[in-house]
Design an enzyme around this catalytic site. Structure first.
Site, short mmCIF file in Angstrom:
data_model
loop_
_atom_site.label_atom_id
_atom_site.label_comp_id
_atom_site.label_asym_id
_atom_site.label_seq_id
_atom_site.Cartn_x
_atom_site.Cartn_y
_atom_site.Cartn_z
CB CYS A 84 42.39 34.85 36.21
SG CYS A 84 43.01 33.99 37.66
CD GLU A 113 47.16 38.97 41.51
OE1 GLU A 113 47.42 38.72 40.33
OE2 GLU A 113 48.01 38.94 42.40
P1 NAP Z 1 34.86 42.58 37.53
O1 NAP Z 1 33.57 42.82 36.85
O2 NAP Z 1 35.98 43.48 37.21
O3 NAP Z 1 34.52 42.63 39.10
C1 NAP Z 1 35.49 42.33 40.05
C2 NAP Z 1 35.07 42.85 41.39
O4 NAP Z 1 35.10 44.28 41.38
C3 NAP Z 1 33.64 42.47 41.81
O5 NAP Z 1 33.62 42.16 43.17
C4 NAP Z 1 32.87 43.73 41.52
O6 NAP Z 1 31.68 43.86 42.26
C5 NAP Z 1 33.89 44.76 41.96
N1 NAP Z 1 33.63 46.11 41.51
C6 NAP Z 1 33.01 46.51 40.38
N2 NAP Z 1 32.94 47.85 40.36
C7 NAP Z 1 33.53 48.30 41.50
C8 NAP Z 1 33.73 49.59 42.07
N3 NAP Z 1 33.31 50.69 41.47
N4 NAP Z 1 34.36 49.67 43.26
C9 NAP Z 1 34.78 48.57 43.89
N5 NAP Z 1 34.59 47.32 43.41
C10 NAP Z 1 33.97 47.19 42.22
O7 NAP Z 1 35.38 41.10 37.29
P2 NAP Z 1 34.54 39.74 37.32
O8 NAP Z 1 33.64 39.75 36.15
O9 NAP Z 1 33.98 39.47 38.66
O10 NAP Z 1 35.68 38.66 37.08
C11 NAP Z 1 36.14 38.27 35.80
C12 NAP Z 1 37.47 38.91 35.48
O11 NAP Z 1 38.36 38.75 36.57
C13 NAP Z 1 38.17 38.28 34.29
O12 NAP Z 1 38.63 39.30 33.45
C14 NAP Z 1 39.35 37.53 34.89
O13 NAP Z 1 40.47 37.44 34.06
C15 NAP Z 1 39.63 38.31 36.11
N6 NAP Z 1 40.22 37.46 37.14
C16 NAP Z 1 41.52 37.65 37.46
C17 NAP Z 1 42.09 36.86 38.44
C18 NAP Z 1 43.54 37.04 38.83
O14 NAP Z 1 43.93 36.51 39.86
N7 NAP Z 1 44.34 37.74 38.08
C19 NAP Z 1 41.34 35.89 39.10
C20 NAP Z 1 40.03 35.73 38.74
C21 NAP Z 1 39.47 36.53 37.76
P3 NAP Z 1 30.25 43.48 41.61
O15 NAP Z 1 30.30 42.03 41.30
O16 NAP Z 1 29.30 43.84 42.67
O17 NAP Z 1 30.12 44.32 40.37
#
Ligand code: NAP
Length: 535
Positions: free
Chosen positions: A305, A266
């Site tokens: 999102c 997602e």
């Molecule tokens: P993100 O930076 O991509 O992080 C998402 C998750 O991935 C976090 O738990 C992060 O952990 C983890 N992660 C990062 N690097 C990783 C790795 N190498 N291996 C495994 N996991 C890893 O996103 P965010 O900033 O938290 O959220 C904002 C984004 O999410 C926006 O772009 C939004 O559109 C999207 N979003 C989408 C939805 C949907 O349902 N489609 C819902 C909500 C948000 P850390 O925090 O420890 O880095």
């Protein structure tokens, strides 16, 4: 403990629940802040955590314990989890205000959404009864002899479900995934986003302390994922929510590719709301549309999102829509979410503020700025210390005018108004988002609404069609309902979650079984058909 954590002076150190015990990672870890004032409120680290053993414990202790239960027994567990969480609702709101900068209305979407989703799946799961197997459809005859038939059944995968969540929904993100996974019989290994892990961690602690879940069925790692993905095996599944960039990295991780680990992504999305060609200024559809756009732009400071990013309006209505949205944005008070009079809080931290400001610069360089409170007047907060940005409304001349508006997701209170020439132009602009989670269409013309649904369907996961009869009754463009699927094609990740019992299939292996009618009957009698169960 930091004063904001209720006592003491030190920042709270968040532990992880791994192999059935609470552990503290080594080192200073990452700081979680109060985005209203920039103070560190907690820290967490996963350094030193052995993810190989952690996942193995979930597989060997949690998996068998859940698979031994029937759907209705697992549903009973979900109900107890929901009750445990509901008992501490005020605490969750407090943490959401301190660590996520949430107003009460923002926090309700996350927290009540989480508890409501658990209760929903508890209800649905009870309807699946005393079985452990899913049965799909009816037996199909395979040869001239009618006795030789086939049926498809689903059995829970034998691995662990790794749930990687985004920072904006620490409660709902965790429990919406966990509800379906636990009901399916697959243990949960949660990895909340570090920035807001406090709420997820304390909720998990509450559930663990309530003693309702068998050992190994729920674990949580607070802090960086480190080498977590390297230890995934055949039978495990990953459900990821976050940015498209991280999603791509997860999807293409060598261990996931090599071992065929199932992944649901997602990711981000440039959701559109369309005002119908019939909806003149002052019409009910027009009023419902502008109200929804402003709500979507400002709830959770635009960190949803599913939020409306692109506002598609007939060219002749662009000025009226722009005036109406600007007038409503002018009334939005920004500041400390603890102040009841505040309508919009901060972004989650300064890093995000910098990223959003950078994104706004890119969008604004290709458009006209209609509304931007500059300087931003804050209630009970300081613009130097807090992660605040003003709601911003931008305006481009046409769908072709500014490709960046269709390509760049700015995760904050930002919307771009895009005029369209005719309905086909509107559908084509919506599609230029490259695949989105949700679109909404506002019109009193039901023929237009149904045409829009079919035109938008190939590039969307969910479509909300608002005619005035449901203007006040619908649940909102950005609200994910557990009975509808959540996910979208293309840049939205290509994933699919929830959707009532449809969500169970991600955690099941679907297998075609070919046998005599008698044998198939003895298999199917032990299973349940989700399409016909009481739901
Ligand atoms: P993100 O930076 O991509 O992080 C998402 C998750 O991935 C976090 O738990 C992060 O952990 C983890 N992660 C990062 N690097 C990783 C790795 N190498 N291996 C495994 N996991 C890893 O996103 P965010 O900033 O938290 O959220 C904002 C984004 O999410 C926006 O772009 C939004 O559109 C999207 N979003 C989408 C939805 C949907 O349902 N489609 C819902 C909500 C948000 P850390 O925090 O420890 O880095």
């Amino acid at each position: 403990m930091h004063p904001e954590n209720t006592a003491g002076t030190e920042a709270l150190i968040l532990k992880s629940y791994i192999e059935g015990r609470w552990v503290t990672g080594k080192g200073t870890g990452h700081g979680l802040v109060n985005p209203t004032n920039g103070r560190i409120v907690a820290t967490c680290s996963t350094e030193g955590i052995d993810f190989r053993n952690a996942l193995a414990f979930s597989r060997t202790a949690g998996g068998p314990a859940l698979r031994a239960l029937t759907f209705s027994e697992r549903a009973g567990l979900l109900g107890k989890v929901a009750d445990a969480l509901a008992g501490r609702r005020d605490r969750w709101f407090e943490i959401a205000r301190i660590n996520s900068g949430n107003t009460k209305a923002d926090a309700a979407i996350d927290i009540d959404g989480a508890i409501g989703t658990l209760k929903y799946f508890a209800r649905l799961g009870a309807g699946l009864g005393e079985s452990k197997t899913l049965v799909e459809g009816q037996p199909a005859r395979l040869s001239r002899d009618p006795n030789f038939q086939a049926i498809h059944i689903g059995v829970p995968v034998k691995g662990v479900a790794v749930h990687i969540n985004a920072y904006n929904f620490p409660a709902w993100g965790l429990w919406a995934k966990a509800a379906v996974s636990l009901l399916a019989g697959v243990p949960v290994f949660a990895k909340p986003a570090t920035a807001t892990a406090w709420l997820a961690q304390e909720m998990v602690q509450c559930v663990i302390e309530s003693g309702v879940l068998p050992d190994g069925t729920l674990s949580i790692a607070c802090g960086s994922a480190r080498d977590l993905l390297e230890h995934l095996q055949f039978g495990d599944v990953v459900s990821f929510t976050g940015s498209a960039t991280t999603g791509q990295m997860v999807r293409s991780h060598p261990a996931i590719l090599a071992r065929g680990v199932r992944v649901n992504v997602e990711a981000d999305s440039l959701n559109a709301a369309i005002l119908g060609p019939d909806a003149d200024a002052g019409s009910p559809a027009f009023e419902f549309f502008t109200r929804e756009v402003v709500k979507e732009m400002t709830v959770k400071a635009g960190q949803k999102c599913t939020a409306i990013r692109r506002i598609l309006v007939p060219t002749g209505q662009a000025a009226a829509v722009s005036d109406a949205i600007r007038a409503q944005l002018e009334r939005v008070t920004v500041g400390d979410p603890g102040n009841e009079g505040v309508g919009m809080g901060p972004l989650v931290n300064m890093t995000r503020r910098v990223a959003v400001e950078e994104g706004i610069r890119k969008l604004a360089s290709a458009s006209e700025t209609v509304y931007w409170a500059n300087p931003l007047k804050l209630v009970d907060a300081d613009t130097e210390k807090g992660a605040f940005v003003s709601p911003i409304l931008l305006h481009v001349r046409s769908g072709e005018d500014a490709p960046v508006a269709n390509e760049l997701e700015v995760f904050g209170p930002v919307g771009t108004l895009i005029p369209y020439r005719d309905k086909l132009d509107a559908f084509s602009i919506a599609e230029r988002g490259g695949g989105s989670l949700a679109a909404s269409v506002f019109s009193a013309d039901s023929a237009f609404l149904s045409e829009a649904a079919l035109e938008l369907a190939p590039s969307h996961g969910r479509i909300l069609l608002v005619d005035p009869s449901i203007g006040n009754a619908h649940t909102g463009h950005g609200i994910v309902m557990p009975s509808c699927i959540h996910g979208g094609p293309g840049r939205a990740g290509g994933g699919e979650e929830l959707g009532a019992l449809r969500g169970l299939w991600f955690y099941h292996q679907r297998v075609g079984v070919q046998a005599s009618a008698t044998t198939l009957t003895s298999i199917t009698q032990q299973g349940t058909n989700p399409a016909t169960s009481a739901s």
